[in-house]
Design an enzyme around this catalytic site. Structure first.
Site, PDB file in Angstrom:
ATOM      1  N   GLY A   1      16.527   2.168   8.533  1.00  8.19           N
ATOM      2  CA  GLY A   1      17.418   1.184   9.148  1.00  8.19           C
ATOM      3  C   GLY A   1      16.791  -0.198   9.218  1.00  8.19           C
ATOM      4  N   THR A   2      15.508  -0.243   9.540  1.00  8.84           N
ATOM      5  CA  THR A   2      14.838  -1.548   9.672  1.00  8.84           C
ATOM      6  C   THR A   2      14.892  -2.302   8.342  1.00  8.84           C
ATOM      7  OG1 THR A   2      13.379  -0.673  11.380  1.00  8.84           O
ATOM      8  CG2 THR A   2      12.636  -2.659  10.233  1.00  8.84           C
TER       9      THR A   2
ATOM     10  N   ASN B   1      22.151   0.978  20.618  1.00  5.88           N
ATOM     11  CA  ASN B   1      21.231   2.106  20.752  1.00  5.88           C
ATOM     12  C   ASN B   1      20.864   2.442  22.184  1.00  5.88           C
ATOM     13  OD1 ASN B   1      20.121  -0.541  19.986  1.00  5.88           O
ATOM     14  ND2 ASN B   1      18.139   0.347  20.476  1.00  5.88           N
TER      15      ASN B   1
ATOM     16  N   GLN C   1      23.232   3.494  14.743  1.00  9.37           N
ATOM     17  CA  GLN C   1      23.526   4.388  15.882  1.00  9.37           C
ATOM     18  C   GLN C   1      24.948   4.927  15.865  1.00  9.37           C
ATOM     19  OE1 GLN C   1      21.540   5.788  17.973  1.00  9.37           O
ATOM     20  NE2 GLN C   1      19.674   4.611  17.673  1.00  9.37           N
TER      21      GLN C   1
ATOM     22  N   SER D   1      20.631   4.905   8.774  1.00  8.19           N
ATOM     23  CA  SER D   1      19.285   5.475   8.717  1.00  8.19           C
ATOM     24  C   SER D   1      19.369   6.987   8.891  1.00  8.19           C
ATOM     25  CB  SER D   1      18.435   4.860   9.837  1.00  8.19           C
ATOM     26  OG  SER D   1      17.171   5.465   9.866  1.00  8.19           O
TER      27      SER D   1
ATOM     28  N   HIS E   1      17.297   9.400   9.714  1.00 14.00           N
ATOM     29  CA  HIS E   1      16.683  10.180  10.804  1.00 14.00           C
ATOM     30  C   HIS E   1      17.492  10.125  12.099  1.00 14.00           C
ATOM     31  CE1 HIS E   1      14.484   7.166  13.439  1.00 14.00           C
ATOM     32  NE2 HIS E   1      14.657   6.408  12.387  1.00 14.00           N
TER      33      HIS E   1
ATOM     34  N   THR F   1       9.825   2.772  -6.972  1.00 21.34           N
ATOM     35  CA  THR F   1      10.218   4.144  -7.296  1.00 21.34           C
ATOM     36  C   THR F   1      10.849   4.792  -6.070  1.00 21.34           C
ATOM     37  OG1 THR F   1       8.432   4.260  -8.893  1.00 21.34           O
ATOM     38  CG2 THR F   1       9.328   6.364  -8.124  1.00 21.34           C
TER      39      THR F   1
ATOM     40  N   CYS G   1      11.442   1.685  19.945  1.00 19.82           N
ATOM     41  CA  CYS G   1      10.538   0.646  19.454  1.00 19.82           C
ATOM     42  C   CYS G   1       9.919  -0.150  20.590  1.00 19.82           C
ATOM     43  CB  CYS G   1      11.279  -0.313  18.529  1.00 19.82           C
ATOM     44  SG  CYS G   1      12.140   0.544  17.248  1.00 19.82           S
TER      45      CYS G   1
HETATM   46  N1  PLP Z   1      19.047  -0.321  14.298  1.00 16.24           N
HETATM   47  C1  PLP Z   1      19.297   0.420  15.384  1.00 16.24           C
HETATM   48  C2  PLP Z   1      20.511   0.160  16.190  1.00 16.24           C
HETATM   49  C3  PLP Z   1      18.404   1.440  15.759  1.00 16.24           C
HETATM   50  O1  PLP Z   1      18.650   2.160  16.841  1.00 16.24           O
HETATM   51  C4  PLP Z   1      17.236   1.640  14.967  1.00 16.24           C
HETATM   52  C5  PLP Z   1      16.241   2.662  15.348  1.00 16.24           C
HETATM   53  O2  PLP Z   1      15.973   2.867  16.517  1.00 16.24           O
HETATM   54  C6  PLP Z   1      17.044   0.838  13.837  1.00 16.24           C
HETATM   55  C7  PLP Z   1      17.970  -0.131  13.530  1.00 16.24           C
HETATM   56  C8  PLP Z   1      15.852   1.017  12.952  1.00 16.24           C
HETATM   57  O3  PLP Z   1      15.996   2.139  12.122  1.00 16.24           O
HETATM   58  P1  PLP Z   1      14.728   2.855  11.458  1.00 16.24           P
HETATM   59  O4  PLP Z   1      14.033   3.596  12.565  1.00 16.24           O
HETATM   60  O5  PLP Z   1      15.305   3.769  10.432  1.00 16.24           O
HETATM   61  O6  PLP Z   1      13.888   1.795  10.858  1.00 16.24           O
END
Ligand code: PLP
Length: 392
Positions: free
Chosen positions: A70-71, A151, A179, A199, A201, A237, A328
Site C-alpha cells: 500500500g505504501t 484505518n 482499508q 495492499s 496483507h 523483477t 505505523c
Molecule cells: N494506507 C492505509 C490506509 C493503511 O492502513 C496502510 C497500512 O496500515 C497503508 C496505506 C500502507 O500499506 P502497506 O502496509 O501495505 O505498506
C-alpha cells in the site's frame, strides 16, 4: 486463548493464499520477463493474479500495476501523477488531514520540493465533506487524494462525490483503498476515481504485495525506473510468489463480498456487539467517529481517565491484541493525528483504542474481551486515582 483484534494492522493469511505462495516459490521460479517456458509460467501466474486484483476493484486487468504494498502504491499515485502533470503548471495537491502516513508524508516530501499542498479538515464524525474539498481545489490542482476508509476509525468517505469535485476542476483523484479492499465492494467506475491503492496483507494475503489501479489513459511517471516491467510503469523483477498470494486472496475476498449472508454482515454483528457491550459495561466510554458509514470490522473507543497505552499493555498481558491507532505510529506515544484532526482534546486522543476484527474472529473472542476489559479499566483508573491523590 489469544485474541487478535488488530486486523487493520495486518491479517492472518488464507490457507489457500499461503499454499499459492509456497507452490509458486517451489515450482514456478522463472522470471516473468523471460520468453522461455519458465518465464511464461511465471507470467501466467501474474496474469491470473492481475485478473483477480482487477475483479476485486471492478477494473480491467491491464489497469493493474503490482507494487510492494500500500505504501508504494500511494507513493506511486501521488508522485507519479504529480510529476506527470508538472509541465502543465498544475503544482497543487490536496488531501485530507486523516490520511495514512503513506499519503501524508509523501505530500510533505513533495511540499519540500516546491509543491503547494492543502490538507482538508474533517468534522467530529471523521468525514471529509465535498464542500471542504471544493474550497481547496483550484485550477492549479493536479491531484486530490482522499482515502476510501480510514484505518483508525473505519469511517467511509464519500469518494464518488469527492472525485466529482476534483474532476470539475480538471484534477485527478486518487483513493487509498487499503482499508476498504476486501471489506467493502469496490467498483472503480462507480467511485469515479483515477487511481486506487490496495495492499494484500490487509485482506488475508501476504505482506509485500499490493497494487495501484490506474485508469486507462491516465498520465503517470514511473516511480521506479529500469526495465520494462508492468507496462513500463514499475521496473523490477516481479515478486511472483507474493503476487500469486495476492491474487488468491483477492479472488476469495471478491467471492466473499458477493455471496449472500456475507462475511460483512457477520463482522458487523460481531463488532456491534463488542462495541455495545463495552459501552454498556465500562462507564466513561464513547465511540470515536460516525457509527453509521463505517467498514464492518472496526471500532475505535475512548476510555475516560485511562492511558490507552497502559490499557493496551494490560490487555496484551491477558492475551488480547488491540491497537492505539495505526500500526505505523503505534509505539511512538504520539497522539493520533486522526483523532486530533477530528477536534478531540489531548486526553481523548490518548485514551482511545482501536479494535479491528476479521475473518477468523469469533463470538467467543468477543466474549473474552468483554469479560476482561471492565476489570482492567477499573484497575487502571484506581491506580491513576492513587497516584493523583498522592501529596506533592
Ligand atoms: N494506507 C492505509 C490506509 C493503511 O492502513 C496502510 C497500512 O496500515 C497503508 C496505506 C500502507 O500499506 P502497506 O502496509 O501495505 O505498506
Amino acid at each position: 486463548m489469544r485474541v487478535y483484534f488488530d486486523y487493520n494492522a495486518t491479517t492472518p493469511m488464507h490457507a489457500e493464499s499461503v499454499e499459492a505462495v509456497a507452490r509458486v516459490s517451489r515450482d514456478i521460479f522463472g522470471n516473468a520477463s523471460s520468453v522461455h517456458h519458465f518465464g511464461q509460467q511465471a507470467k501466467a501466474v501474474l496474469d491470473e493474479a492481475r485478473s483477480a486484483a482487477a475483479m476485486l476493484v471492478g477494473g480491467d486487468p491491464s489497469e493493474i500495476v503490482f507494487t510492494s504494498g500500500g505504501t508504494e502504491a500511494d507513493n506511486f499515485a501521488l508522485r507519479g501523477a504529480a510529476e506527470a502533470l508538472e509541465p502543465t503548471g498544475r503544482r497543487h495537491l490536496v488531501t485530507s488531514a486523516i490520511e495514512h502516513e503513506a499519503v501524508l508524508n509523501t505530500l510533505k516530501a513533495l511540499a519540500r520540493r516546491g509543491w503547494e499542498t492543502t490538507l482538508v479538515p474533517v468534522d467530529q464524525t471523521g468525514v471529509v465533506s465535498p464542500e471542504h474539498v471544493a474550497e481547496a481545489v483550484t485550477d492549479r490542482t493536479a491531484l486530490v487524494s482522499v482515502m476510501h476508509a480510514n484505518n483508525e476509525i473505519g469511517t467511509i468517505q464519500p469518494v464518488a462525490q469527492l472525485a466529482a469535485v476534483a474532476h470539475a476542476r480538471g484534477a485527478l483523484f486518487h483513493t487509498d483503498a487499503v482499508q476498504s479492499a476486501g471489506k467493502l465492494p469496490i467498483d472503480v467506475r462507480t467511485l469515479g476515481v483515477d487511481l486506487l491503492a490496495i495492499s494484500a496483507h490487509k485482506f488475508n494475503g501476504p505482506k509485500g504485495a499490493g497494487a495501484l489501479w490506474i485508469k486507462r489513459g491516465t498520465r503517470m511517471l514511473a516511480l521506479l525506473t529500469g526495465g520494462k516491467h508492468e507496462r513500463n510503469r514499475r521496473a523490477g523483477t516481479e515478486n511472483v510468489p507474493a503476487i500469486a498470494g495476492l491474487g488468491v486472496a483477492a479472488r476469495l475476498a471478491a467471492v466473499m463480498l458477493t455471496s449472500p449472508g456475507t462475511e460483512a454482515a457477520r463482522l458487523t454483528a460481531l463488532r456491534n456487539r463488542l462495541e455495545d457491550d463495552i459501552l454498556r459495561l465500562v462507564p466513561g466510554t464513547a465511540v470515536n467517529g460516525a457509527r453509521g458509514a463505517r467498514v464492518p470490522n472496526t471500532t475505535n473507543i475512548s476510555f475516560d481517565r485511562v492511558e490507552a497505552e497502559s490499557l493496551l499493555i494490560a490487555l496484551d498481558l491477558e492475551g488480547i491484541a488491540v491497537s492505539t491507532g495505526s500500526a505505523c505510529s503505534s509505539g511512538t506515544l504520539e497522539p493520533s493525528h486522526v483523532l486530533r484532526a477530528m477536534g478531540f482534546n489531548a486526553h481523548r486522543t490518548q485514551n482511545s483504542l482501536r479494535f479491528s476484527l476479521g475473518l477468523f474472529s469469533t463470538e467467543a473472542e468477543v466474549d473474552r474481551v468483554v469479560a476482561t476489559l471492565p476489570r482492567l479499566v477499573e484497575k487502571l483508573r484506581g491506580l491513576t486515582q492513587k497516584v493523583g491523590s498522592r501529596p506533592a
